[in-house]
Design a protein around this motif. Structure first.
Motif, PDB file in Angstrom:
ATOM      1  N   PHE A 192       0.836  -1.204   0.000  1.00 45.67           N
ATOM      2  CA  PHE A 192       0.000   0.000   0.000  1.00 45.67           C
ATOM      3  C   PHE A 192       0.868   1.251   0.000  1.00 45.67           C
ATOM      4  O   PHE A 192       0.553   2.238  -0.658  1.00 45.67           O
ATOM      5  N   ALA A 193       1.978   1.223   0.760  1.00 44.67           N
ATOM      6  CA  ALA A 193       2.859   2.389   0.825  1.00 44.67           C
ATOM      7  C   ALA A 193       3.435   2.696  -0.548  1.00 44.67           C
ATOM      8  O   ALA A 193       3.414   3.853  -0.999  1.00 44.67           O
ATOM      9  N   ILE A 194       3.937   1.660  -1.240  1.00 45.01           N
ATOM     10  CA  ILE A 194       4.535   1.892  -2.565  1.00 45.01           C
ATOM     11  C   ILE A 194       3.474   2.389  -3.543  1.00 45.01           C
ATOM     12  O   ILE A 194       3.674   3.370  -4.268  1.00 45.01           O
ATOM     13  N   GLY A 195       2.313   1.717  -3.532  1.00 47.60           N
ATOM     14  CA  GLY A 195       1.240   2.119  -4.446  1.00 47.60           C
ATOM     15  C   GLY A 195       0.833   3.563  -4.231  1.00 47.60           C
ATOM     16  O   GLY A 195       0.672   4.330  -5.185  1.00 47.60           O
ATOM     17  N   SER A 196       0.703   3.972  -2.949  1.00 48.96           N
ATOM     18  CA  SER A 196       0.276   5.337  -2.665  1.00 48.96           C
ATOM     19  C   SER A 196       1.359   6.341  -3.014  1.00 48.96           C
ATOM     20  O   SER A 196       1.077   7.453  -3.475  1.00 48.96           O
TER      21      SER A 196
END
Lengths: 291, 358
Positions: A192-196
């Protein structure tokens, strides 16, 4: 404008879709959920960058960093609060929650910034390049370059590093990955961190190319990027890139040669055809259902 | 077994009497003049949303598929019904004859649209189905937004292109605009009223409640609970899901006609993604199973922000929070146990074990 210039602006738009699609495809691959709120994370990223650049007068590089950081925090918090408690719930419940989060972000932005679109100052210094008699703007060049760079870095990260391979393992089989000592929860958080973070980059590029921002900025590109992710095959990183670019070109050309009002309908038509003819997309894997 | 059927029938009659009670109370309030004009103006929109919510509940709650394009079917119905009324305005002058025909035509056209869209959509599952229904909803809105339809003495003019419309040489004396692109349909007779809305709701709710308990309804529920097991039992899953989808489209189309005949101008941009989500919020708060609860949730969620001005600015925020909190609570074990303790059934059971009414 000539065919070539429409083509180039299509690639530029497609590169933005590709960056957004990466977020969708990674989350879908690992958490097996359609993160409906992804498009609205983009919008929030755009507003953070807008506030930092225009209101606070921060330098551009710092504003982009703040925007990326804010989106990463937002993405991880959303996952922890809204999605994690539902990990074993029915897909319907997860999807409805994701729609709720998307709606929430949109309306929070609406209450804070108002519904009127604000003009966004481009983060790219003004320059243009003549190529084959067509002038290409700096935004287009920077967008394409950044997208290619990110896809290369991301492919290396996923295939070569330990946490990248943990992501692959979790997407393959969550239970088995856990037995092998992989921390599934932190891997999902990392995804989620990378995607965001990528969403924040996409938002800055999107708002620079189309220099305005409103609470609904993220909704349409979000859905179109999901289309791109499906087109390329959910879970596949090169697939998301190619899907995004192809979709951007289709949109740009249909705007130019068919009808600018109907271009959205055409893009959605592509989604429907892809899902019906080849639901696994260009590079997707097919899973057989087991009883 | 018979006891179960009896309690189910009782539940149906409670729903019917509840609807009639609400109708009588609001009619009394309007007739005695206690209610404000604003309250009177809300009755038709609330009825439209009730119809949308019960029909979406059939798809989401009973068929288990998330449809995000419900507004699209409403749009199809609204346009079809309005066109019919507009064309027949001078042919059938009696409104109570024309309007029911418009309602049925709107419903039928929406049902055909539902069937055609259902063929590809229902082959998909879960997230893909949701996103494709969303795409179809947007496509429908987009198409109607760019549609030009007019008649003059030379015949019918139809185009999807604004410039073709402005360039076309119309006969000015006999020209009648039917659909004018983004400006939509103007001049639909205002035939909608609360009584006819109530009649439509009553018919739909009776039909839906009986459908759910019928053989078809049981196969719809079986297909939701376990697709593979239902298929193994010889249930045609696609047919079951299609039945639910088409019936829901039919009702949404009728709701669209009721809605369009309550307005001066009908524009396609109203039928956007947000409208579909709004109806979904009503269904989710209603618990996604029980029709009565869905109706109550619709009335409360729609009327509350209208009644409290202060809440109106935050109504969308409220809806978003309702969606998230409902889902989190529904999947929380502690809350489920708490709810079970509070439910009427549990209270009756406790009463019965104490030797009360048998």
């Amino acid at each position: 404008m000539s065919f070539f210039s429409y083509f180039v602006s299509g690639i530029s738009l497609g590169s933005i879709y590709a960056l957004i699609a990466l977020g969708y495809t990674m989350v879908y691959g690992i958490a097996k959920m359609l993160n409906f709120a992804h498009g609205d994370v983009i919008m929030i990223g755009g507003y953070v960058a807008f506030t930092a650049i225009t209101t606070m007068q921060f330098p551009v590089w710092l504003s982009i960093c703040i925007s990326i950081l804010a989106c990463i925090i937002l993405g991880v918090v959303i996952e922890k609060i809204a999605y994690k408690p539902l990990r074993n719930a029915t897909p319907l419940a997860i999807l409805i929650t994701a729609i709720g989060v998307s709606y929430l972000l949109q309306n929070v932005a609406l209450l804070i910034f108002g519904s009127a679109a604000k003009s966004f100052t481009s983060v790219v210094p003004k320059f243009s390049v003549e190529l084959g008699g067509v002038s290409i703007t700096g935004e287009t060049i920077v967008t394409i370059a950044v997208a290619v760079l990110i896809v290369i870095c991301l492919s290396i990260f996923i295939n070569k590093t330990k946490s990248g391979r943990a992501m692959l393992a979790v997407s393959e089989d969550k239970g088995a990955a856990q037995l092998m000592g992989i921390n599934v929860n932190s891997t999902i958080s990392l995804t989620f961190a990378i995607g965001s973070g990528l969403a924040a980059v996409a938002s800055v590029l999107l708002c620079s190319t189309y220099p305005q921002i409103s609470p609904y900025t993220g909704a349409m590109p979000g859905i179109k990027a999901f289309t791109a992710a499906v087109f390329g095959g959910i879970g596949s990183i090169p697939g998301a890139m190619i899907g995004g670019v192809v979709l951007g070109i289709i949109e740009s050309l249909s705007k130019a040669y068919i009808s600018s009002e109907l271009s959205d309908a055409i893009v959605f038509g592509v989604l429907i055809i892809v899902l019906l003819v080849r639901p696994t997309g260009l590079f997707g894997k097919k899973f057989n259902e087991k009883v | 077994m018979s006891k179960k059927i009896k309690s189910r029938n009782l539940d149906k009659y409670i729903t019917y009497s509840f609807l009639i009670l609400i109708f009588v109370i609001s009619q009394l309030l309007v007739m005695t003049g206690v209610a404000s004009n604003k309250f009177e103006g809300l009755l038709v929109p609330i009825s439209v949303y009730v119809l949308l919510a019960v029909s979406l509940n059939l798809v989401v709650g009973f068929s288990g598929e998330l449809s995000l394009g419900h507004a699209g079917f409403m749009c199809v119905g609204a346009y079809a019904g309005s066109l019919f009324s507009l064309l027949m305005q001078n042919v059938i002058t009696v409104w109570w004859l024309r309007f029911p025909m418009a309602i049925i035509i709107g419903g039928l056209v929406a049902a055909v649209a539902g069937f055609l869209i259902g063929i590809p959509v229902l082959r998909l599952r879960g997230d893909y189905l949701a996103i494709v229904t969303l795409a179809f909803g947007e496509i429908i809105k987009n198409l109607f937004n760019n549609m030009y339809l007019a008649i003059d003495k030379n015949g019918v003019f139809f185009s999807m292109n604004a410039s073709a419309y402005t360039k076309h040489a119309f006969d000015a004396a006999t020209k009648q605009d039917l659909i004018k692109g983004a400006q939509g349909i103007t001049g639909t007779p205002n035939d909608s009223n609360f009584v006819i809305c109530f009649i439509v709701i009553m018919i739909c709710v009776i039909a839906l409640l009986n459908l759910i308990d019928s053989k078809t309804g049981r196969s719809i529920k079986a297909a939701r609970d376990n697709r593979i097991a239902a298929e193994a039992m010889g249930i045609d899953v696609t047919k079951a899901k299609m039945t639910a989808f088409v019936i829901a489209s039919f009702i949404a189309g009728m709701a669209g006609v009721l809605y369009s005949h309550n307005l001066r101008t009908l524009v396609a941009s109203k039928f956007d993604y947000n409208l579909s989500i709004l109806v979904l919020v009503f269904v989710v708060l209603g618990g996604m199973k029980n029709m009565r609860n869905v109706i109550i949730a619709t009335i409360i969620l729609y009327a509350l922000p209208e009644a409290l001005r202060a809440l109106n600015d935050y109504r969308m925020l409220l809806y978003a929070i309702v969606l998230i909190v409902m889902m989190l609570l529904n999947n929380n074990d502690k809350f489920a146990a708490f709810k079970k303790k509070l439910s009427i059934k549990a209270l009756i059971a406790r009463f019965n074990t104490k030797g009360g009414v048998k």
